[in-house]
Design a protein around this motif. Structure first.
Motif, PDB file in Angstrom:
ATOM      1  N   ALA A 141       2.637  14.443  -0.978  1.00  0.00           N
ATOM      2  CA  ALA A 141       2.269  13.361  -1.898  1.00  0.00           C
ATOM      3  C   ALA A 141       1.089  13.749  -2.781  1.00  0.00           C
ATOM      4  N   VAL A 142       0.015  14.261  -2.172  1.00  0.00           N
ATOM      5  CA  VAL A 142      -1.203  14.507  -2.957  1.00  0.00           C
ATOM      6  C   VAL A 142      -1.048  15.707  -3.884  1.00  0.00           C
ATOM      7  N   THR A 143      -0.126  16.616  -3.561  1.00  0.00           N
ATOM      8  CA  THR A 143       0.096  17.754  -4.449  1.00  0.00           C
ATOM      9  C   THR A 143       1.282  17.538  -5.389  1.00  0.00           C
ATOM     10  N   ARG A 144       1.908  16.377  -5.266  1.00  0.00           N
ATOM     11  CA  ARG A 144       3.076  16.032  -6.087  1.00  0.00           C
ATOM     12  C   ARG A 144       4.124  17.138  -5.985  1.00  0.00           C
ATOM     13  N   ALA A 145       4.546  17.400  -4.740  1.00  0.00           N
ATOM     14  CA  ALA A 145       5.461  18.498  -4.456  1.00  0.00           C
ATOM     15  C   ALA A 145       6.798  17.950  -3.938  1.00  0.00           C
ATOM     16  N   PRO A 146       7.758  17.640  -4.821  1.00  0.00           N
ATOM     17  CA  PRO A 146       9.053  17.083  -4.385  1.00  0.00           C
ATOM     18  C   PRO A 146       9.801  17.989  -3.413  1.00  0.00           C
ATOM     19  N   GLU A 147       9.671  19.320  -3.582  1.00  0.00           N
ATOM     20  CA  GLU A 147      10.370  20.232  -2.668  1.00  0.00           C
ATOM     21  C   GLU A 147       9.881  20.074  -1.243  1.00  0.00           C
ATOM     22  N   LEU A 148       8.560  19.999  -1.060  1.00  0.00           N
ATOM     23  CA  LEU A 148       8.022  19.802   0.282  1.00  0.00           C
ATOM     24  C   LEU A 148       8.415  18.423   0.805  1.00  0.00           C
ATOM     25  N   LEU A 189       2.593  15.441  12.705  1.00  0.00           N
ATOM     26  CA  LEU A 189       2.983  16.552  11.837  1.00  0.00           C
ATOM     27  C   LEU A 189       3.735  16.037  10.607  1.00  0.00           C
ATOM     28  N   LEU A 190       4.667  15.119  10.830  1.00  0.00           N
ATOM     29  CA  LEU A 190       5.435  14.575   9.703  1.00  0.00           C
ATOM     30  C   LEU A 190       4.539  13.832   8.720  1.00  0.00           C
ATOM     31  N   ILE A 191       3.649  12.991   9.241  1.00  0.00           N
ATOM     32  CA  ILE A 191       2.738  12.248   8.377  1.00  0.00           C
ATOM     33  C   ILE A 191       1.849  13.212   7.592  1.00  0.00           C
ATOM     34  N   GLY A 192       1.346  14.233   8.277  1.00  0.00           N
ATOM     35  CA  GLY A 192       0.470  15.200   7.622  1.00  0.00           C
ATOM     36  C   GLY A 192       1.174  15.948   6.508  1.00  0.00           C
ATOM     37  N   LEU A 193       2.381  16.449   6.786  1.00  0.00           N
ATOM     38  CA  LEU A 193       3.122  17.188   5.758  1.00  0.00           C
ATOM     39  C   LEU A 193       3.554  16.260   4.616  1.00  0.00           C
ATOM     40  N   ALA A 215       0.830  -1.215   0.000  1.00  0.00           N
ATOM     41  CA  ALA A 215       0.000   0.000   0.000  1.00  0.00           C
ATOM     42  C   ALA A 215       0.858   1.256   0.000  1.00  0.00           C
ATOM     43  N   LEU A 216       1.977   1.236   0.720  1.00  0.00           N
ATOM     44  CA  LEU A 216       2.860   2.405   0.737  1.00  0.00           C
ATOM     45  C   LEU A 216       3.564   2.579  -0.604  1.00  0.00           C
ATOM     46  N   ALA A 217       3.907   1.476  -1.258  1.00  0.00           N
ATOM     47  CA  ALA A 217       4.508   1.579  -2.600  1.00  0.00           C
ATOM     48  C   ALA A 217       3.493   2.101  -3.617  1.00  0.00           C
ATOM     49  N   ASP A 218       2.227   1.733  -3.434  1.00  0.00           N
ATOM     50  CA  ASP A 218       1.166   2.184  -4.350  1.00  0.00           C
ATOM     51  C   ASP A 218       0.961   3.688  -4.324  1.00  0.00           C
ATOM     52  N   LEU A 219       1.412   4.354  -3.254  1.00  0.00           N
ATOM     53  CA  LEU A 219       1.190   5.796  -3.133  1.00  0.00           C
ATOM     54  C   LEU A 219       1.840   6.568  -4.277  1.00  0.00           C
ATOM     55  N   ARG A 220       2.882   6.016  -4.862  1.00  0.00           N
ATOM     56  CA  ARG A 220       3.511   6.699  -6.003  1.00  0.00           C
ATOM     57  C   ARG A 220       2.506   6.892  -7.130  1.00  0.00           C
ATOM     58  N   VAL A 221       1.589   5.948  -7.289  1.00  0.00           N
ATOM     59  CA  VAL A 221       0.603   5.998  -8.376  1.00  0.00           C
ATOM     60  C   VAL A 221      -0.708   6.604  -7.904  1.00  0.00           C
ATOM     61  N   GLU A 222      -1.149   6.208  -6.703  1.00  0.00           N
ATOM     62  CA  GLU A 222      -2.427   6.677  -6.159  1.00  0.00           C
ATOM     63  C   GLU A 222      -2.182   7.164  -4.730  1.00  0.00           C
ATOM     64  N   PRO A 223      -1.876   8.457  -4.556  1.00  0.00           N
ATOM     65  CA  PRO A 223      -1.318   8.938  -3.284  1.00  0.00           C
ATOM     66  C   PRO A 223      -2.316   9.241  -2.174  1.00  0.00           C
ATOM     67  N   ARG A 224      -3.614   9.023  -2.396  1.00  0.00           N
ATOM     68  CA  ARG A 224      -4.580   9.521  -1.423  1.00  0.00           C
ATOM     69  C   ARG A 224      -5.130   8.458  -0.468  1.00  0.00           C
ATOM     70  N   TRP A 225      -4.776   7.191  -0.675  1.00  0.00           N
ATOM     71  CA  TRP A 225      -5.315   6.155   0.215  1.00  0.00           C
ATOM     72  C   TRP A 225      -4.172   5.503   0.983  1.00  0.00           C
ATOM     73  N   SER A 278      -6.422  18.422   6.665  1.00  0.00           N
ATOM     74  CA  SER A 278      -7.381  18.571   5.566  1.00  0.00           C
ATOM     75  C   SER A 278      -6.893  17.959   4.257  1.00  0.00           C
ATOM     76  N   ALA A 279      -5.672  17.427   4.254  1.00  0.00           N
ATOM     77  CA  ALA A 279      -5.030  17.050   2.996  1.00  0.00           C
ATOM     78  C   ALA A 279      -5.810  16.009   2.204  1.00  0.00           C
ATOM     79  N   LEU A 280      -6.518  15.112   2.872  1.00  0.00           N
ATOM     80  CA  LEU A 280      -7.231  14.047   2.173  1.00  0.00           C
ATOM     81  C   LEU A 280      -8.724  14.298   2.062  1.00  0.00           C
ATOM     82  N   VAL A 281      -9.183  15.400   2.638  1.00  0.00           N
ATOM     83  CA  VAL A 281     -10.617  15.716   2.616  1.00  0.00           C
ATOM     84  C   VAL A 281     -10.912  16.819   1.621  1.00  0.00           C
TER      85      VAL A 281
END
Length: 643
Positions: A539-546, A530-534, A384-394, A493-496
Motif C-alpha cells: 500500500a505505502v509503496t503503491r505496488a500493485p504487483e506485490l 506477515l500478510l498485514i505487513g506485506l 478507515a480501510l477505504a481511506d487507505l486508497r487515498v492515505e495509505p499510512r494510517w 518498518s513499513a510505517l516508520v
C-alpha cells in the motif's frame, strides 16, 4: 403504523443512502411530497411552550409586526390557543414577546423576517459576530439579506444554518451533558458547514501541509483575532490534531494573567488533545509566560502517568469518542468527498469538544467510552480501510488508547527538544529532556512512538530504511527457501521508515522465487502479521504487483492444514493490500477480486452474513464499488439465507 407513515419511513431510509448533495434535489422532485403524503406546509414548534404554528401564518404576523411595531398581532396556534405577539427593545435588541392567556414568554429572535434590510442585517451581523460565523456561506446569506426580504423557507434555512456554529453546538452539548444526556444529532451535527466552521474549510487541499499553511492558518488567525479567550479554546480543538497546527497558535501579547488562567483551565478540564497542543505551545512560550509552568508540568505528568487500561482512562475516552464521530460521519455519508486527513481532523476536534463537556459535567467516563464505541465501531473501521486508497499510512488499529498515549509523548518530547537550557525550571527540563526514569524520553518506544498519527496517512517518513535491512532483503530474492522472519525487518518498518518501490519489488521477487511458500510456525497470528505487513508495504509503496502476491500468499496460507483466518482478518488484509492502487477503478477491481475469492471459500451462514455486512458498508462509502462485488454479494447472500 399507517401505510403513509411506513412509506415516509422507507423513503427516509432510502434517502440516507444518497450523498447529502442529492437529498434536497430528490425531495424537491415534482410529486415527491405528494406521493409520500408529506405536508407541504411547514410548522414551527416551540417545545417549552407547547405551541405549534403554521410557519406561513406565524411569519406573516411577524412581518406585519416589524412593519408597524406599535401594534399587537394575534396568531392562532394549531391547538386553537390565541397568542398575542408584540415587539420590545432590550439592550438594543428587538425581542418578540408572546402572550398566551395570562403568561408572557420571550421567543427567539425573528428579525430576519423584517421587511427592512437594516433590521435584517443588524441582527445577522450581531449573531455572526457573537458566534464567529464568518465563512463563505455566511457571506452569501448576508448578500441575500441585502437583496430583499426572505421567503418563509429561506428564513428557516438561514436560522438553521446560523445554529451550525461551534459556539452554539458547544452550548447544546453542555446543556445535555449537565443532564447526563448524549444525543448523537447534537454531538455530531449533520452539517458540512458546521465542520468547516470548526476546523476551517479544506478548500480542496489534498495535502495536509498545504491545508495547514493555507486555510487552516487563516482560520486559526481569525479565531485569535475574534476573541482572545474563546478563540484560543476553539483554536486548541484544531491544534490538537497535529503539531504543525499548534505552531500556528500564538500566546503573543496576551495578558499574562489571562494566559495563566487559560492554562489552569486546560490542566483541570481540558481534553487530552488540546492539552497536548497547549504543552507544545507553552514550551516555546515559557520564556515570556513563565506563570504557566505549573500547569504545563501537571499536564505532562498526568499524560505520562495515565494508565490507559483503566476504566476511567482519558485516552480511552478520546479514542472512543473519535470512533463515534468519525463512524457517524461515515454512516451519514457526510463529507466523503473531503480528504481523509481533513475529515479526521474534524472528527478529532468534535470529539475533543464533547470530551471537555463530559469532564466539566463530572459524568462517569467509562460509561461514555463504552457507549461511544459500541454504536459506530464498524462504520469507523470500514471507512478507515477505504481511506487507505487515498492515505495509505494510517490504519484503524492506531485509534487506540495505547497508541494515542505514545503519540502524545512523542509530540511532547519533540516539542521539548526546543527548550533552551536556561528556560524553565529544573523539574520541567528533567521531564522534557532528562534521561532519567521520570523523564518522557524513557517512555519513547520503537516503533510505536514513531507510527503515523490520524492526519499523517499520506506523510512519508523522513528516516531511510536501515542499510542492513535492505541488504538482507536483496539477499532473500536469490534463496531457494524463504522464512517469515526474513521479511520481518521490512514489514515491521513499513510505517516508520521510508519504503520505496525497490523494496516492495525485492519482496515480491522473493515470494515468487519460492512460489509463495513461506516457512513459518503454526501460529495463525504469525501468518496474519506477515500478510498485514506485506499488504502495508504494497500500500505505502503503491505496488500493485506485490498486492497481487499478497492475495496469492493469503490463498496459500488459508489452505495449509490447521490454519484459520477469521472473516474480519481476511477483509482487513484485502483492503490494505488493495490500497496499492490509488486509482479508483483499479482499487475497485482489486477489492472485488478479494471479495469474490473470499465468497467462494467454505463458510458458515454466520460468516457469510458478517462478510456481507462489511461489504455493504463498504459500498455505502464507495458506491462505485458495486459492479465489482455484485457476484460476491450474491454468493454470500445465498450462503447466509441457506441457514
Amino acid at each position: 403504523m399507517t401505510e403513509s407513515k411506513q412509506k415516509r419511513l422507507k423513503a427516509v431510509a432510502a434517502l440516507l443512502n444518497f450523498h447529502e448533495a442529492l437529498r434536497e434535489d430528490i425531495v424537491d422532485l415534482p410529486g415527491f411530497k405528494q406521493t409520500l403524503d408529506i405536508p407541504s406546509e411547514a410548522e414551527l414548534t416551540f417545545g417549552a411552550l407547547g405551541l405549534a404554528f403554521l410557519r406561513s401564518t406565524f411569519f406573516n404576523a411577524l412581518r406585519e409586526l416589524y412593519a408597524d411595531r406599535s401594534q399587537v398581532r394575534t396568531v392562532v396556534a394549531e391547538d386553537g390557543r390565541s397568542c398575542g405577539l408584540a415587539l420590545r427593545v432590550d439592550d438594543d435588541r428587538t425581542i418578540v414577546a408572546c402572550k398566551v392567556g395570562s403568561e408572557t414568554f420571550e421567543l427567539p429572535g425573528f428579525t430576519m423576517v423584517s421587511p427592512k434590510a437594516s433590521d435584517r442585517l443588524a441582527e445577522f451581523d450581531r449573531i455572526a459576530e457573537r458566534d464567529f460565523v464568518h465563512d463563505a456561506s455566511a457571506n452569501m446569506w448576508r448578500q441575500r439579506l441585502e437583496g430583499g426580504p426572505l421567503s418563509d423557507a429561506e428564513v428557516s434555512q438561514l436560522m438553521g444554518e446560523l445554529e451550525q456554529s461551534p459556539v452554539r453546538i458547544r452550548e447544546k452539548i453542555r446543556a445535555d451533558a449537565k443532564l447526563g444526556k448524549a444525543s448523537i444529532p447534537t454531538i455530531i451535527p449533520h452539517s458540512r458547514v458546521y465542520f468547516q466552521r470548526l476546523v476551517g474549510s479544506s478548500l480542496g487541499k489534498t495535502e495536509l501541509g498545504d491545508f495547514v499553511s493555507g486555510p487552516c492558518k487563516a482560520h486559526i488567525e481569525a479565531l485569535q483575532r475574534w476573541d482572545p479567550a474563546v478563540g484560543f479554546a476553539l483554536a486548541l480543538l484544531v491544534a490538537g490534531g497535529h503539531s504543525t497546527i499548534s505552531e500556528l497558535v500564538e500566546l503573543g501579547e496576551k495578558p499574562k494573567a489571562d494566559v495563566v488562567t487559560a492554562y489552569e483551565w486546560l490542566a483541570d478540564r481540558g481534553d487530552r488533545f488540546s492539552q497536548i497542543a497547549a504543552v507544545e505551545i507553552g514550551i516555546r512560550s515559557i520564556a515570556t509566560h513563565p506563570g504557566i509552568e505549573g500547569s504545563l508540568i501537571r499536564m505532562i505528568e498526568e499524560i505520562r502517568d495515565e494508565d490507559v487500561t483503566a476504566d476511567d482512562s482519558r485516552f480511552a475516552l478520546t479514542a472512543s469518542l473519535f470512533v463515534l464521530v468519525d463512524g457517524e460521519l461515515s454512516r451519514r455519508n457526510l463529507m466523503l468527498d473531503e480528504p481523509p486527513y481533513w475529515r479526521r481532523l474534524a472528527a478529532l476536534a468534535q470529539a475533543a469538544m464533547f470530551e471537555r463537556e463530559l469532564v466539566l459535567s463530572h459524568v462517569q467516563i467509562e460509561s461514555f467510552s463504552q457507549w461511544a464505541t459500541m454504536g459506530r465501531g464498524g462504520d469507523f473501521f470500514v471507512q478507515a480501510l477505504a481511506d487507505l486508497r487515498v492515505e495509505p499510512r494510517w490504519l484503524p488499529d492506531f485509534m487506540s488508547p495505547e497508541r494515542l498515549k505514545d503519540e502524545a509523548i512523542s509530540r511532547i518530547v519533540t516539542a521539548g527538544n526546543r527548550l533552551e537550557d536556561n528556560e524553565g525550571s529544573e523539574k520541567l527540563r528533567a521531564l522534557l529532556k532528562g534521561d532519567g526514569e521520570e523523564g518522557l524520553r524513557a517512555r519513547v518506544k520503537f516503533p510505536m512512538s514513531y507510527l503515523p498519527g490520524p492526519l499523517e496517512g499520506k506523510t512519508v517518513p523522513a528516516m531511510e530504511l536501515p542499510a542492513e535491512l535492505v541488504d538482507d532483503l536483496r539477499g532473500e530474492k536469490d534463496r531457494e527457501t524463504l522464512n517469515s522472519q526474513s521479511l520481518a525487518g521490512l514489514v515491521n518498518s513499513a510505517l516508520v521508515f521510508r519504503i520505496t518501490e525497490e523494496h516492495s519489488r525485492l519482496a515480491g521477487e522473493a515470494l515468487k522465487k519460492v512460489r509463495h511458500q513461506v516457512a513459518m510456525g503454526n501460529s495463525d497470528g504469525e501468518s496474519f502479521a506477515l500478510l498485514i505487513g506485506l499488504a502495508t508495504v504494497a500500500a505505502v509503496t503503491r505496488a500493485p504487483e506485490l498486492s497481487e502476491d499478497v492475495r496469492i500468499l493469503a490463498r496459500v496460507l488459508r489452505r495449509r492444514p490447521g490454519t484459520h483466518f477469521d472473516v474480519d482478518a481476511l477483509i482487513r488484509v484485502g483492503l490494505i493490500a488493495s490500497a496499492a492502487n490509488p486509482e479508483l477503478k483499479a482499487w475497485c477491481e482489486s477489492v472485488g477480486a478479494w471479495f469474490v475469492e473470499i465468497a467462494q471459500e467454505e463458510m458458515t451462514a454466520e460468516d457469510a452474513f458478517g462478510i456481507r455486512q462489511h461489504l455493504r458498508k463498504l459500498c455505502a462509502v464507495v458506491p462505485y464499488l458495486w459492479p465489482y462485488v455484485g457476484k460476491a454479494d450474491a454468493a454470500l447472500a445465498a450462503v447466509a439465507q441457506a441457514a
